[in-house]
Design a protein around this motif. Structure first.
Motif, short mmCIF file in Angstrom:
data_model
loop_
_atom_site.label_atom_id
_atom_site.label_comp_id
_atom_site.label_asym_id
_atom_site.label_seq_id
_atom_site.Cartn_x
_atom_site.Cartn_y
_atom_site.Cartn_z
N HIS A 200 -3.42 -30.23 -16.83
CA HIS A 200 -3.79 -29.04 -16.06
C HIS A 200 -2.85 -27.87 -16.40
O HIS A 200 -1.70 -28.07 -16.73
N GLN A 208 6.01 -26.19 -8.43
CA GLN A 208 6.45 -27.04 -7.31
C GLN A 208 7.83 -27.66 -7.53
O GLN A 208 8.24 -28.54 -6.77
N PHE A 228 -3.16 -35.71 -3.62
CA PHE A 228 -3.37 -34.77 -4.73
C PHE A 228 -2.16 -34.85 -5.66
O PHE A 228 -1.44 -33.89 -5.87
N SER A 229 -1.95 -36.04 -6.19
CA SER A 229 -0.66 -36.35 -6.81
C SER A 229 -0.55 -35.97 -8.28
O SER A 229 0.54 -36.04 -8.84
N TYR A 230 -1.67 -35.62 -8.93
CA TYR A 230 -1.66 -35.28 -10.36
C TYR A 230 -0.90 -36.37 -11.12
O TYR A 230 -1.28 -37.53 -11.03
N GLU A 250 -5.30 -39.44 -6.00
CA GLU A 250 -5.67 -38.42 -6.99
C GLU A 250 -7.02 -38.81 -7.58
O GLU A 250 -7.28 -39.99 -7.84
N ASP A 279 -11.36 -39.52 -4.05
CA ASP A 279 -11.37 -38.26 -3.32
C ASP A 279 -10.41 -38.37 -2.13
O ASP A 279 -10.56 -39.24 -1.28
N ALA A 280 -9.43 -37.49 -2.10
CA ALA A 280 -8.38 -37.59 -1.09
C ALA A 280 -8.95 -37.51 0.33
O ALA A 280 -8.46 -38.19 1.24
N PRO A 302 -5.86 -28.70 -4.68
CA PRO A 302 -6.16 -27.60 -5.61
C PRO A 302 -6.57 -26.37 -4.81
O PRO A 302 -6.73 -26.42 -3.59
#
Ligand code: SAH
Length: 396
Positions: A200, A208, A228-230, A250, A279-280, A302
Protein backbone atom coordinates in the motif's frame (compact mmCIF):
# COMPACT_ATOMS: atom_id res chain seq x y z
CA UNK A 1 11.26 34.53 -22.53
CA UNK A 2 8.09 35.23 -20.63
CA UNK A 3 5.99 32.47 -19.15
CA UNK A 4 2.30 31.93 -19.87
CA UNK A 5 0.10 33.83 -17.42
CA UNK A 6 -2.97 32.84 -15.45
CA UNK A 7 -5.10 35.84 -14.52
CA UNK A 8 -7.45 35.41 -11.56
CA UNK A 9 -10.97 36.76 -11.27
CA UNK A 10 -11.55 39.79 -9.10
CA UNK A 11 -11.50 38.88 -5.40
CA UNK A 12 -10.03 35.40 -5.97
CA UNK A 13 -6.49 36.19 -4.86
CA UNK A 14 -7.00 35.92 -1.08
CA UNK A 15 -5.87 32.34 -0.63
CA UNK A 16 -2.68 32.73 -2.70
CA UNK A 17 -1.87 35.85 -0.70
CA UNK A 18 -2.08 33.65 2.37
CA UNK A 19 0.36 31.30 0.63
CA UNK A 20 -2.12 28.51 0.14
CA UNK A 21 -0.66 26.89 -3.00
CA UNK A 22 -3.81 25.95 -4.95
CA UNK A 23 -5.62 27.87 -7.70
CA UNK A 24 -9.01 26.34 -8.56
CA UNK A 25 -10.29 26.46 -12.11
CA UNK A 26 -13.32 28.50 -11.01
CA UNK A 27 -11.11 31.34 -9.82
CA UNK A 28 -9.44 31.91 -13.17
CA UNK A 29 -10.52 34.77 -15.47
CA UNK A 30 -8.21 34.01 -18.39
CA UNK A 31 -5.04 32.24 -19.47
CA UNK A 32 -2.51 34.01 -21.68
CA UNK A 33 -0.33 31.74 -23.78
CA UNK A 34 -1.08 28.08 -24.21
CA UNK A 35 0.61 26.28 -21.31
CA UNK A 36 1.24 22.55 -21.65
CA UNK A 37 0.50 20.20 -18.72
CA UNK A 38 2.95 20.92 -15.94
CA UNK A 39 4.39 24.04 -17.56
CA UNK A 40 5.37 26.81 -15.21
CA UNK A 41 3.01 29.79 -15.33
CA UNK A 42 2.85 33.18 -13.65
CA UNK A 43 -0.27 33.76 -11.57
CA UNK A 44 -1.51 37.33 -11.38
CA UNK A 45 -4.39 38.98 -9.56
CA UNK A 46 -7.24 40.70 -11.44
CA UNK A 47 -5.34 43.99 -11.29
CA UNK A 48 -2.21 42.39 -12.74
CA UNK A 49 -0.31 42.13 -9.49
CA UNK A 50 2.12 39.16 -9.41
CA UNK A 51 1.10 36.46 -6.91
CA UNK A 52 2.91 33.22 -7.56
CA UNK A 53 4.69 30.99 -10.05
CA UNK A 54 3.29 27.50 -10.35
CA UNK A 55 2.56 24.41 -12.40
CA UNK A 56 -0.39 24.43 -14.79
CA UNK A 57 -2.66 21.39 -14.89
CA UNK A 58 -5.27 21.77 -17.67
CA UNK A 59 -7.47 18.80 -16.69
CA UNK A 60 -7.52 19.26 -12.91
CA UNK A 61 -9.91 21.29 -10.77
CA UNK A 62 -6.72 22.43 -9.05
CA UNK A 63 -5.57 24.26 -12.17
CA UNK A 64 -2.32 25.66 -10.73
CA UNK A 65 -0.16 24.48 -7.84
CA UNK A 66 2.26 27.17 -6.70
CA UNK A 67 5.97 26.35 -6.64
CA UNK A 68 6.99 29.73 -5.26
CA UNK A 69 5.63 32.99 -3.87
CA UNK A 70 8.95 34.73 -4.44
CA UNK A 71 8.98 36.64 -7.72
CA UNK A 72 12.77 36.48 -7.87
CA UNK A 73 12.88 32.69 -7.68
CA UNK A 74 12.82 30.84 -11.00
CA UNK A 75 11.63 27.26 -11.27
CA UNK A 76 14.55 25.26 -12.58
CA UNK A 77 16.95 22.54 -11.58
CA UNK A 78 18.52 24.67 -8.84
CA UNK A 79 15.06 25.29 -7.41
CA UNK A 80 14.34 21.56 -7.05
CA UNK A 81 17.79 20.89 -5.65
CA UNK A 82 17.26 23.53 -2.97
CA UNK A 83 13.76 22.37 -2.01
CA UNK A 84 14.88 18.73 -1.79
CA UNK A 85 17.93 19.68 0.27
CA UNK A 86 15.73 21.70 2.64
CA UNK A 87 13.30 18.81 3.08
CA UNK A 88 16.15 16.40 3.80
CA UNK A 89 17.94 18.80 6.13
CA UNK A 90 15.03 19.15 8.55
CA UNK A 91 14.78 15.37 8.77
CA UNK A 92 18.45 14.43 8.90
CA UNK A 93 18.97 15.46 12.53
CA UNK A 94 17.17 12.35 13.73
CA UNK A 95 18.50 9.78 11.27
CA UNK A 96 18.91 6.45 12.92
CA UNK A 97 20.86 4.19 10.60
CA UNK A 98 20.88 2.36 7.34
CA UNK A 99 17.62 0.46 7.82
CA UNK A 100 15.70 3.56 8.70
CA UNK A 101 12.41 4.31 6.98
CA UNK A 102 11.26 7.90 6.70
CA UNK A 103 9.19 10.25 4.63
CA UNK A 104 11.66 12.65 3.01
CA UNK A 105 9.32 14.90 1.00
CA UNK A 106 5.68 15.54 1.85
CA UNK A 107 4.29 17.43 -1.10
CA UNK A 108 2.79 20.88 -0.40
CA UNK A 109 4.15 20.85 3.16
CA UNK A 110 7.69 20.78 1.76
CA UNK A 111 7.02 23.31 -0.98
CA UNK A 112 6.90 20.54 -3.60
CA UNK A 113 3.22 20.05 -4.50
CA UNK A 114 2.42 16.63 -5.91
CA UNK A 115 5.69 14.99 -4.86
CA UNK A 116 5.98 12.27 -2.21
CA UNK A 117 9.36 10.74 -1.41
CA UNK A 118 9.86 7.97 1.14
CA UNK A 119 13.11 6.27 2.10
CA UNK A 120 13.28 2.59 3.01
CA UNK A 121 16.88 1.91 3.93
CA UNK A 122 18.95 2.19 0.75
CA UNK A 123 15.86 2.56 -1.44
CA UNK A 124 13.93 5.68 -2.25
CA UNK A 125 10.32 5.47 -3.45
CA UNK A 126 8.64 8.39 -5.24
CA UNK A 127 5.14 9.34 -6.27
CA UNK A 128 4.52 12.04 -8.87
CA UNK A 129 0.92 13.02 -8.24
CA UNK A 130 0.52 16.24 -10.23
CA UNK A 131 1.19 17.47 -13.75
CA UNK A 132 3.81 19.81 -12.29
CA UNK A 133 5.86 17.20 -10.45
CA UNK A 134 5.55 14.92 -13.52
CA UNK A 135 6.96 17.67 -15.75
CA UNK A 136 10.10 17.82 -13.59
CA UNK A 137 10.44 14.11 -12.91
CA UNK A 138 13.88 13.61 -14.51
CA UNK A 139 15.35 16.56 -12.67
CA UNK A 140 13.76 15.47 -9.39
CA UNK A 141 15.04 11.90 -9.72
CA UNK A 142 18.59 13.05 -10.46
CA UNK A 143 18.56 15.46 -7.53
CA UNK A 144 17.11 12.84 -5.20
CA UNK A 145 19.69 10.26 -6.21
CA UNK A 146 22.44 12.74 -5.47
CA UNK A 147 21.06 14.16 -2.26
CA UNK A 148 20.18 10.79 -0.67
CA UNK A 149 23.10 8.69 -2.00
CA UNK A 150 20.54 5.90 -2.34
CA UNK A 151 21.01 2.67 -4.29
CA UNK A 152 17.84 3.07 -6.27
CA UNK A 153 14.83 5.26 -6.91
CA UNK A 154 11.59 3.39 -7.54
CA UNK A 155 8.39 4.98 -8.81
CA UNK A 156 4.99 4.18 -7.28
CA UNK A 157 2.82 6.61 -9.23
CA UNK A 158 -0.05 4.13 -9.20
CA UNK A 159 -2.37 6.36 -7.20
CA UNK A 160 -5.81 6.96 -8.70
CA UNK A 161 -5.33 10.70 -8.10
CA UNK A 162 -3.07 10.79 -11.16
CA UNK A 163 -6.06 10.45 -13.45
CA UNK A 164 -7.47 13.78 -12.25
CA UNK A 165 -4.21 15.27 -13.45
CA UNK A 166 -4.49 13.60 -16.84
CA UNK A 167 -1.64 11.20 -16.03
CA UNK A 168 -1.35 7.44 -16.48
CA UNK A 169 -0.55 5.28 -13.48
CA UNK A 170 3.05 4.14 -13.58
CA UNK A 171 5.58 2.11 -11.57
CA UNK A 172 9.19 1.07 -12.11
CA UNK A 173 12.86 1.78 -11.53
CA UNK A 174 13.90 5.36 -12.28
CA UNK A 175 17.47 5.23 -11.06
CA UNK A 176 19.96 2.63 -9.89
CA UNK A 177 19.05 -0.85 -8.81
CA UNK A 178 15.66 -2.53 -8.67
CA UNK A 179 14.50 -2.93 -5.06
CA UNK A 180 14.40 -6.52 -3.75
CA UNK A 181 11.02 -8.29 -3.30
CA UNK A 182 11.01 -7.00 0.24
CA UNK A 183 13.15 -4.32 1.83
CA UNK A 184 13.98 -4.79 5.49
CA UNK A 185 13.60 -1.75 7.70
CA UNK A 186 14.06 -1.14 11.40
CA UNK A 187 11.57 0.81 13.49
CA UNK A 188 11.80 1.16 17.25
CA UNK A 189 13.45 -2.20 17.76
CA UNK A 190 11.16 -3.98 15.27
CA UNK A 191 12.45 -5.54 12.06
CA UNK A 192 9.89 -5.12 9.31
CA UNK A 193 9.69 -6.25 5.70
CA UNK A 194 8.27 -3.76 3.22
CA UNK A 195 7.03 -4.55 -0.27
CA UNK A 196 7.82 -1.26 -1.97
CA UNK A 197 6.66 -2.54 -5.36
CA UNK A 198 3.17 -3.75 -4.54
CA UNK A 199 2.47 -2.73 -0.95
CA UNK A 200 0.00 0.00 0.00
CA UNK A 201 1.05 3.61 -0.64
CA UNK A 202 4.84 3.45 -1.08
CA UNK A 203 4.91 0.15 0.82
CA UNK A 204 4.34 1.04 4.45
CA UNK A 205 2.29 3.34 6.71
CA UNK A 206 5.16 5.55 7.78
CA UNK A 207 2.68 8.06 9.18
CA UNK A 208 1.96 5.77 12.18
CA UNK A 209 5.58 5.38 13.29
CA UNK A 210 5.30 7.36 16.51
CA UNK A 211 1.96 5.85 17.39
CA UNK A 212 3.37 2.35 17.01
CA UNK A 213 6.11 3.42 19.45
CA UNK A 214 3.42 4.54 21.90
CA UNK A 215 1.69 1.17 21.70
CA UNK A 216 5.03 -0.53 22.29
CA UNK A 217 5.50 1.50 25.49
CA UNK A 218 2.06 0.59 26.83
CA UNK A 219 1.93 -3.07 25.86
CA UNK A 220 3.66 -4.95 28.66
CA UNK A 221 1.75 -8.18 29.46
CA UNK A 222 -1.23 -7.05 27.41
CA UNK A 223 -3.53 -9.10 25.21
CA UNK A 224 -3.78 -6.95 22.11
CA UNK A 225 -6.32 -6.75 19.30
CA UNK A 226 -4.80 -5.06 16.22
CA UNK A 227 -7.64 -4.36 13.79
CA UNK A 228 -6.79 -3.31 10.21
CA UNK A 229 -3.31 -4.61 10.80
CA UNK A 230 -1.80 -4.46 7.27
CA UNK A 231 1.66 -6.05 7.64
CA UNK A 232 1.39 -6.20 11.43
CA UNK A 233 3.35 -3.08 12.40
CA UNK A 234 1.37 -2.23 15.55
CA UNK A 235 1.28 -5.90 16.54
CA UNK A 236 5.03 -6.44 16.26
CA UNK A 237 5.59 -3.19 18.18
CA UNK A 238 3.30 -4.45 20.96
CA UNK A 239 5.17 -7.77 21.20
CA UNK A 240 8.54 -6.03 21.24
CA UNK A 241 7.09 -3.98 24.11
CA UNK A 242 6.30 -7.15 26.04
CA UNK A 243 2.70 -7.89 25.06
CA UNK A 244 1.48 -11.39 25.91
CA UNK A 245 -0.22 -11.99 22.56
CA UNK A 246 -1.55 -10.11 19.56
CA UNK A 247 -4.55 -10.91 17.39
CA UNK A 248 -4.36 -9.14 14.03
CA UNK A 249 -7.40 -8.64 11.82
CA UNK A 250 -6.89 -7.72 8.17
CA UNK A 251 -8.72 -8.43 4.91
CA UNK A 252 -5.73 -8.44 2.55
CA UNK A 253 -4.08 -11.82 1.93
CA UNK A 254 -0.70 -10.45 0.76
CA UNK A 255 -0.58 -8.09 3.76
CA UNK A 256 -1.27 -11.00 6.11
CA UNK A 257 1.43 -13.09 4.51
CA UNK A 258 3.96 -10.34 5.07
CA UNK A 259 2.66 -9.87 8.63
CA UNK A 260 3.43 -13.55 9.36
CA UNK A 261 6.90 -13.17 7.89
CA UNK A 262 7.43 -10.08 10.05
CA UNK A 263 6.48 -12.06 13.16
CA UNK A 264 8.96 -14.80 12.24
CA UNK A 265 11.70 -12.30 11.57
CA UNK A 266 11.25 -10.98 15.12
CA UNK A 267 11.04 -14.52 16.56
CA UNK A 268 7.38 -14.41 17.57
CA UNK A 269 5.52 -17.65 16.96
CA UNK A 270 1.87 -18.08 16.01
CA UNK A 271 1.02 -18.58 19.69
CA UNK A 272 1.80 -14.91 20.27
CA UNK A 273 1.09 -13.42 16.83
CA UNK A 274 -2.15 -14.59 15.34
CA UNK A 275 -3.70 -13.37 12.08
CA UNK A 276 -7.44 -13.48 11.34
CA UNK A 277 -8.07 -12.85 7.68
CA UNK A 278 -11.40 -11.17 7.04
CA UNK A 279 -13.61 -8.13 7.32
CA UNK A 280 -12.83 -6.43 10.61
CA UNK A 281 -16.48 -5.42 11.18
CA UNK A 282 -17.50 -9.09 11.00
CA UNK A 283 -14.56 -10.48 12.92
CA UNK A 284 -15.00 -7.97 15.75
CA UNK A 285 -18.71 -8.84 15.97
CA UNK A 286 -17.81 -12.50 16.17
CA UNK A 287 -15.29 -11.78 18.94
CA UNK A 288 -18.04 -9.90 20.79
CA UNK A 289 -20.40 -12.86 20.41
CA UNK A 290 -17.66 -15.15 21.70
CA UNK A 291 -17.20 -12.78 24.69
CA UNK A 292 -13.51 -12.32 23.93
CA UNK A 293 -11.72 -9.42 25.56
CA UNK A 294 -8.45 -7.51 25.28
CA UNK A 295 -6.29 -5.12 27.30
CA UNK A 296 -5.46 -3.04 24.22
CA UNK A 297 -7.52 -2.55 21.07
CA UNK A 298 -6.07 -0.75 18.03
CA UNK A 299 -8.41 0.48 15.30
CA UNK A 300 -6.63 1.83 12.22
CA UNK A 301 -9.17 1.55 9.40
CA UNK A 302 -8.67 2.79 5.84
CA UNK A 303 -10.03 6.14 4.69
CA UNK A 304 -13.82 5.92 5.05
CA UNK A 305 -14.47 9.43 3.67
CA UNK A 306 -12.87 10.33 0.33
CA UNK A 307 -14.86 13.58 0.13
CA UNK A 308 -16.81 15.92 2.39
CA UNK A 309 -20.03 14.35 1.08
CA UNK A 310 -19.01 10.96 2.48
CA UNK A 311 -18.40 12.13 6.03
CA UNK A 312 -21.84 11.16 7.32
CA UNK A 313 -21.60 7.62 6.02
CA UNK A 314 -18.04 7.40 7.30
CA UNK A 315 -19.25 8.52 10.73
CA UNK A 316 -21.52 5.49 10.94
CA UNK A 317 -18.61 3.19 10.12
CA UNK A 318 -16.37 4.72 12.77
CA UNK A 319 -19.22 4.62 15.29
CA UNK A 320 -19.88 0.90 14.73
CA UNK A 321 -16.21 0.02 14.98
CA UNK A 322 -15.54 2.03 18.11
CA UNK A 323 -18.65 0.67 19.79
CA UNK A 324 -17.44 -2.86 19.08
CA UNK A 325 -13.99 -1.99 20.38
CA UNK A 326 -15.44 -0.73 23.68
CA UNK A 327 -17.36 -3.98 24.02
CA UNK A 328 -14.11 -5.94 23.63
CA UNK A 329 -12.03 -3.85 26.05
CA UNK A 330 -11.33 -5.19 29.52
CA UNK A 331 -11.83 -2.84 32.48
CA UNK A 332 -8.90 -0.43 32.54
CA UNK A 333 -8.06 -1.29 28.94
CA UNK A 334 -6.72 1.11 26.32
CA UNK A 335 -8.22 1.89 22.95
CA UNK A 336 -6.00 3.39 20.25
CA UNK A 337 -8.47 4.61 17.65
CA UNK A 338 -7.61 6.39 14.39
CA UNK A 339 -9.12 8.09 11.38
CA UNK A 340 -6.97 8.86 8.35
CA UNK A 341 -9.73 10.71 6.47
CA UNK A 342 -8.78 14.37 6.20
CA UNK A 343 -12.45 15.22 5.85
CA UNK A 344 -13.20 13.73 9.27
CA UNK A 345 -12.35 16.58 11.62
CA UNK A 346 -10.88 15.83 15.07
CA UNK A 347 -13.86 17.29 16.96
CA UNK A 348 -16.35 15.15 15.10
CA UNK A 349 -14.15 12.08 15.45
CA UNK A 350 -13.98 12.59 19.19
CA UNK A 351 -17.79 12.87 19.36
CA UNK A 352 -18.15 9.65 17.40
CA UNK A 353 -15.82 7.80 19.75
CA UNK A 354 -17.78 9.22 22.69
CA UNK A 355 -21.01 7.94 21.15
CA UNK A 356 -19.44 4.52 20.74
CA UNK A 357 -18.50 4.39 24.42
CA UNK A 358 -21.95 5.58 25.45
CA UNK A 359 -23.73 2.93 23.39
CA UNK A 360 -21.39 0.26 24.72
CA UNK A 361 -22.24 1.41 28.25
CA UNK A 362 -18.61 2.23 29.06
CA UNK A 363 -17.13 5.14 30.94
CA UNK A 364 -13.88 6.26 29.35
CA UNK A 365 -11.44 9.14 29.29
CA UNK A 366 -9.06 10.44 26.66
CA UNK A 367 -5.46 10.10 27.75
CA UNK A 368 -3.82 11.10 24.47
CA UNK A 369 -4.38 12.87 21.16
CA UNK A 370 -2.40 11.39 18.30
CA UNK A 371 -1.30 12.65 14.89
CA UNK A 372 0.72 11.68 11.84
CA UNK A 373 4.48 11.44 12.37
CA UNK A 374 6.47 14.71 12.18
CA UNK A 375 8.08 13.72 8.88
CA UNK A 376 4.55 14.30 7.48
CA UNK A 377 4.34 17.94 8.60
CA UNK A 378 1.52 20.38 7.96
CA UNK A 379 2.49 23.71 6.43
CA UNK A 380 0.58 26.39 8.34
CA UNK A 381 -0.65 27.77 5.03
CA UNK A 382 -1.85 24.32 3.96
CA UNK A 383 -3.97 22.72 6.68
CA UNK A 384 -5.20 20.07 4.21
CA UNK A 385 -1.92 18.24 4.81
CA UNK A 386 -3.16 17.13 8.21
CA UNK A 387 -5.21 13.96 7.86
CA UNK A 388 -4.33 11.36 10.50
CA UNK A 389 -5.84 11.76 13.93
CA UNK A 390 -6.20 9.37 16.81
CA UNK A 391 -7.27 9.11 20.42
CA UNK A 392 -5.94 7.01 23.25
CA UNK A 393 -8.89 6.21 25.48
CA UNK A 394 -8.86 4.38 28.79
CA UNK A 395 -12.08 2.59 29.63
CA UNK A 396 -13.11 1.95 33.20
N1 SAH B 1 -2.16 -0.20 11.01
C1 SAH B 1 -1.47 -0.47 9.77
C2 SAH B 1 -2.07 0.31 8.61
C3 SAH B 1 -3.53 0.02 8.37
S1 SAH B 1 -4.14 0.68 6.88
C4 SAH B 1 0.01 -0.18 9.95
O1 SAH B 1 0.40 0.44 10.95
O2 SAH B 1 0.80 -0.56 9.09
C5 SAH B 1 -5.72 -0.03 6.78
C6 SAH B 1 -5.74 -1.52 6.48
O3 SAH B 1 -7.10 -1.97 6.54
C7 SAH B 1 -5.25 -1.91 5.10
O4 SAH B 1 -4.22 -2.85 5.25
C8 SAH B 1 -6.47 -2.56 4.42
O5 SAH B 1 -6.12 -3.68 3.62
C9 SAH B 1 -7.27 -3.00 5.60
N2 SAH B 1 -8.73 -3.13 5.39
C10 SAH B 1 -9.53 -2.37 4.62
N3 SAH B 1 -10.82 -2.72 4.79
C11 SAH B 1 -10.83 -3.72 5.71
C12 SAH B 1 -11.86 -4.49 6.32
N4 SAH B 1 -13.14 -4.27 6.03
N5 SAH B 1 -11.52 -5.43 7.22
C13 SAH B 1 -10.22 -5.64 7.53
N6 SAH B 1 -9.21 -4.95 6.99
C14 SAH B 1 -9.50 -3.99 6.09
Amino acid sequence: MSLPTVLLKRGRDASLRRRHPWVFSGGIASVRGDPFPGETVEVRAHDGRWLARGAYSPTSQIRVRAWTFDEGQSVDRAFFRRRIEEALAVRSANRQGEREARRLVYSESDGLPGLIVDRYGAHVVVQFLSAGSERWRDVIVRELAEATACEGVYERSDSSGRRLEGLEERTGVLFGVEPPDVVEIEEGGCRLLVDVRAGHKTGFYLDQRQNRALVREQARDADVLNAFSYTGGFGIAALVGGARAVTNVESSGPANELARRNAELNHFGPDRFNVEEGDAFRVLRRFRDEARSFDIVILDPPKFAESAAQVERAARGYKDLNLLAFRLLRPGGLLFTFSCSGHMKPDLFQKIVADGALDAGRDARIVGWLHQAPDHPTALAFPEASYLKGLVVRAT
